[in-house]
Design a protein around this motif. Sequence first.
Motif, mmCIF file in Angstrom:
data_model
loop_
_atom_site.group_PDB
_atom_site.id
_atom_site.type_symbol
_atom_site.label_atom_id
_atom_site.label_comp_id
_atom_site.label_asym_id
_atom_site.label_seq_id
_atom_site.Cartn_x
_atom_site.Cartn_y
_atom_site.Cartn_z
ATOM 1 N N GLU A 221 0.819 -1.213 0.000
ATOM 2 C CA GLU A 221 0.000 0.000 0.000
ATOM 3 C C GLU A 221 0.855 1.266 0.000
ATOM 4 O OE1 GLU A 221 -2.992 -0.242 3.083
ATOM 5 O OE2 GLU A 221 -4.268 -1.391 1.702
ATOM 6 N N GLU A 222 2.037 1.187 0.577
ATOM 7 C CA GLU A 222 2.901 2.373 0.607
ATOM 8 C C GLU A 222 3.669 2.563 -0.696
ATOM 9 O OE1 GLU A 222 2.631 4.482 3.173
ATOM 10 O OE2 GLU A 222 1.176 3.031 3.955
ATOM 11 N N THR A 223 3.842 1.491 -1.475
ATOM 12 C CA THR A 223 4.691 1.567 -2.663
ATOM 13 C C THR A 223 3.974 1.259 -3.971
ATOM 14 O OG1 THR A 223 5.329 -0.770 -2.523
ATOM 15 C CG2 THR A 223 6.660 0.812 -1.275
ATOM 16 N N ASP A 224 2.791 0.636 -3.899
ATOM 17 C CA ASP A 224 2.072 0.133 -5.083
ATOM 18 C C ASP A 224 2.849 -0.960 -5.808
ATOM 19 O OD1 ASP A 224 -0.218 1.741 -4.833
ATOM 20 O OD2 ASP A 224 0.772 3.419 -5.830
ATOM 21 N N ASP A 225 3.787 -1.581 -5.144
ATOM 22 C CA ASP A 225 4.568 -2.667 -5.731
ATOM 23 C C ASP A 225 3.849 -3.987 -5.449
ATOM 24 O OD1 ASP A 225 6.374 -4.612 -6.499
ATOM 25 O OD2 ASP A 225 8.115 -3.636 -5.583
ATOM 26 N N GLU A 226 3.269 -4.586 -6.487
ATOM 27 C CA GLU A 226 2.464 -5.790 -6.310
ATOM 28 C C GLU A 226 3.300 -7.020 -5.972
ATOM 29 O OE1 GLU A 226 -0.245 -6.387 -9.521
ATOM 30 O OE2 GLU A 226 -1.425 -4.599 -9.035
ATOM 31 N N ASN A 227 4.610 -6.939 -6.084
ATOM 32 C CA ASN A 227 5.446 -8.072 -5.680
ATOM 33 C C ASN A 227 5.226 -8.429 -4.213
ATOM 34 O OD1 ASN A 227 6.821 -8.657 -8.136
ATOM 35 N ND2 ASN A 227 8.099 -6.843 -7.841
ATOM 36 N N TYR A 228 4.968 -7.410 -3.391
ATOM 37 C CA TYR A 228 4.724 -7.685 -1.973
ATOM 38 C C TYR A 228 3.450 -8.508 -1.783
ATOM 39 C CZ TYR A 228 8.340 -4.168 -1.212
ATOM 40 O OH TYR A 228 9.518 -3.470 -1.222
ATOM 41 N N LEU A 229 2.432 -8.232 -2.582
ATOM 42 C CA LEU A 229 1.197 -9.010 -2.478
ATOM 43 C C LEU A 229 1.407 -10.447 -2.921
ATOM 44 C CD1 LEU A 229 -1.870 -6.845 -3.574
ATOM 45 C CD2 LEU A 229 -1.023 -7.382 -1.287
ATOM 46 N N GLY A 230 2.407 -10.689 -3.754
ATOM 47 C CA GLY A 230 2.701 -12.053 -4.171
ATOM 48 C C GLY A 230 3.039 -12.950 -2.990
ATOM 49 N N TYR A 231 3.765 -12.403 -2.015
ATOM 50 C CA TYR A 231 4.098 -13.187 -0.824
ATOM 51 C C TYR A 231 2.842 -13.526 -0.036
ATOM 52 C CZ TYR A 231 8.951 -11.943 -1.744
ATOM 53 O OH TYR A 231 10.186 -11.800 -2.328
ATOM 54 N N VAL A 232 1.936 -12.561 0.064
ATOM 55 C CA VAL A 232 0.680 -12.782 0.783
ATOM 56 C C VAL A 232 -0.161 -13.828 0.062
ATOM 57 C CG1 VAL A 232 -1.395 -11.684 1.697
ATOM 58 C CG2 VAL A 232 0.745 -10.387 1.580
ATOM 59 N N GLU A 233 -0.250 -13.697 -1.242
ATOM 60 C CA GLU A 233 -1.048 -14.630 -2.033
ATOM 61 C C GLU A 233 -0.540 -16.059 -1.881
ATOM 62 O OE1 GLU A 233 -2.644 -15.197 -6.647
ATOM 63 O OE2 GLU A 233 -1.292 -13.548 -6.126
ATOM 64 N N ARG A 234 0.776 -16.249 -1.982
ATOM 65 C CA ARG A 234 1.336 -17.593 -1.854
ATOM 66 C C ARG A 234 1.138 -18.153 -0.445
ATOM 67 N NH1 ARG A 234 5.018 -15.114 -5.342
ATOM 68 N NH2 ARG A 234 6.385 -14.434 -3.649
ATOM 69 N N ASN A 235 1.317 -17.302 0.561
ATOM 70 C CA ASN A 235 1.168 -17.786 1.932
ATOM 71 C C ASN A 235 -0.268 -18.173 2.236
ATOM 72 O OD1 ASN A 235 0.604 -16.901 5.078
ATOM 73 N ND2 ASN A 235 2.484 -18.058 4.786
ATOM 74 N N LEU A 236 -1.224 -17.353 1.811
ATOM 75 C CA LEU A 236 -2.626 -17.665 2.096
ATOM 76 C C LEU A 236 -3.082 -18.917 1.361
ATOM 77 C CD1 LEU A 236 -4.312 -14.133 2.166
ATOM 78 C CD2 LEU A 236 -3.534 -15.537 4.082
ATOM 79 N N LYS A 237 -2.552 -19.159 0.172
ATOM 80 C CA LYS A 237 -2.866 -20.414 -0.523
ATOM 81 C C LYS A 237 -2.261 -21.590 0.229
ATOM 82 C CE LYS A 237 -3.537 -18.559 -5.175
ATOM 83 N NZ LYS A 237 -3.020 -18.471 -6.568
ATOM 84 N N MET A 238 -1.027 -21.432 0.713
ATOM 85 C CA MET A 238 -0.405 -22.477 1.509
ATOM 86 C C MET A 238 -1.199 -22.757 2.772
ATOM 87 S SD MET A 238 3.051 -22.432 3.749
ATOM 88 C CE MET A 238 2.041 -21.835 5.102
ATOM 89 N N MET A 239 -1.675 -21.694 3.422
ATOM 90 C CA MET A 239 -2.394 -21.853 4.683
ATOM 91 C C MET A 239 -3.634 -22.720 4.538
ATOM 92 S SD MET A 239 -0.976 -20.590 7.358
ATOM 93 C CE MET A 239 -2.448 -20.816 8.334
ATOM 94 N N LEU A 240 -4.246 -22.743 3.377
ATOM 95 C CA LEU A 240 -5.439 -23.564 3.183
ATOM 96 C C LEU A 240 -5.131 -25.046 3.336
ATOM 97 C CD1 LEU A 240 -7.084 -21.667 0.184
ATOM 98 C CD2 LEU A 240 -7.785 -21.633 2.581
ATOM 99 N N PHE A 241 -3.872 -25.439 3.107
ATOM 100 C CA PHE A 241 -3.462 -26.821 3.307
ATOM 101 C C PHE A 241 -3.104 -27.102 4.766
ATOM 102 C CE2 PHE A 241 -2.554 -26.051 -1.201
ATOM 103 C CZ PHE A 241 -3.176 -27.150 -1.783
ATOM 104 N N TYR A 242 -3.081 -26.080 5.596
ATOM 105 C CA TYR A 242 -2.765 -26.242 7.008
ATOM 106 C C TYR A 242 -4.011 -26.133 7.889
ATOM 107 C CZ TYR A 242 2.295 -26.479 6.536
ATOM 108 O OH TYR A 242 3.572 -26.897 6.240
#
Length: 546
Positions: A221-242
């Motif tokens: 949100e501070e940078t508009d760099d969507e690469n940071y959201l990539g980490y969130v997206e991957r982690n939340l998908k992983m969490m569904l298996f946990y």
Amino acid sequence: MKRYMGHLIRSAEKRVDHFLSTQVTNEKDPFYGGMKRAILEVKPTIYVMADAASVYLNSESRYYKDATLLRAMEAAVTFIANCQREDGSFDYPSCNFKSAPDTSFCFKRLIATYRLFLKYTEEGELDKLKDGYRFILEESLNALLTGGFHTPNHRWGITAALMQGANLVKDDNPEFAAQLLARADQYLAEGIDGNEEGEYAERSTGNYNAVVNNAMMAMYEETDDENYLGYVERNLKMMLFYIDPDDTIFTQNSTRQDQGKADYPDKYFYQYLYMAAKTGEEIFDRAAHKIIKDNMERGDMAPECLHIIMLHDFMEQYEFKGYGFLDTYHKHFEEAGVIRGKTSNYGYSILKGKSAFLFLKFKETLVYLKIGESYCDIRNFVPQTIEEKDGFCVLTSVAKGWYYLPFKEKQDTTDWWKMDHKKREILNSSEIHMTVTLKELADGMEVTVKAEGLDKAPLRVEICIPAGSVLENEHFHMRAEKAGEMVLRDGFVNLIHEDQKLLIGPGYGTHEFGGHYSGEEINTTGFTLYLNDYTPYERTFSIRNI
């Protein structure tokens, strides 16, 4: 989301009720303006102030523009300012003082609350609170700029706060803003510790994954760099298996204090909601909806995120389309050394590098397996490799029996503790090769234990079950007591717990050895069912839901 806003508001109101009932009003008391605690701690007051501001500014709340709450918030700002150190830092007084990481966690709530005041008020309104918050925020930046950290997640909390602080002061003090961003770049130069499987370094599914996701969202949100959201997206998908069959999070692989705690994934709600709105992905929508709907139906307090949703109109206006976690799955996280599986009857976890290597979850009933080895300095079978082939999961380890040999040359000391024992030669006199083969069944797990190498070593499979369970077959009926144990010499036994009935066996018990006296991991919270034999041997048993 509209149907759940009332639940979020009511829960925030309850937190504010507690704040008001415990706030210290004696101006001579060091806790004046804050909530009375066992030690002088500011973080709980900073956190609840986000709730207080949210309900004060929300027209659907019974605290909307409440004069008593306004005075309480003004007193709380005084308390927060008094707790801030001269360098701008805050303490976590149970262990961390002048702590940049804890200052960053406080900063996260402080700036969110400050932004609520800016968004929901007119110019000249609530100036005392706005000015107080602005001063505290700017003072905090000095500590964030110069401070250090302890753990991996601390880096990203500090980095996010540095970015938020830089945007806060960039118009009034661009040179200082540049210093803050330069410090953030130093942290980022280390590389973010999120892998392609979605895991962060601390593997903290019960807590710090959510903390790091929050930081990544702020950095986006501070940078508009969507690469940071990539980490969130991957982690939340992983969490569904946990997520286990009882909808709690599997935490046994965590390296932090959440290990072994079975909490619902409520703290991830706003993150799934945020990503559902941002990406449109169905799995995020379904997960967010299930978390908040189930939370409300259980009668639990809503996740503490009303302030976040009020700052993001797209979250408040979001309309859910689905509901639910993953129904079934089988996923091998190779880097973490974890296999997670879920069938219609149960869920399971297979762990590399852990003495408790297999966890089976039948709704709320948790059963886990260990193998006691008691061989030289080894106390348990700990899988060194984990491999999937032909529908089986194979775990292996090689343990060596060793002895020191005498020094070949005279040492400078006779003090054992001062001798350099690395200079000794080692005699490896024997080895035990362990292979554990796991087969997923529709209703449970089949386990084959094969031990080769040294003979006559007494091994013991330890099936750890919940205390209070009932064990029975045609010959006996007994209640499994905490820290109790039993050797199943032959045949099968039924385990009854909650509404589950499991069948375990066939047993084998050719000895009664319970482990070496030194360094044993003892199951003190549950009951242990032993299957014992001497090496070499190969035995197969199963744990099934009947």
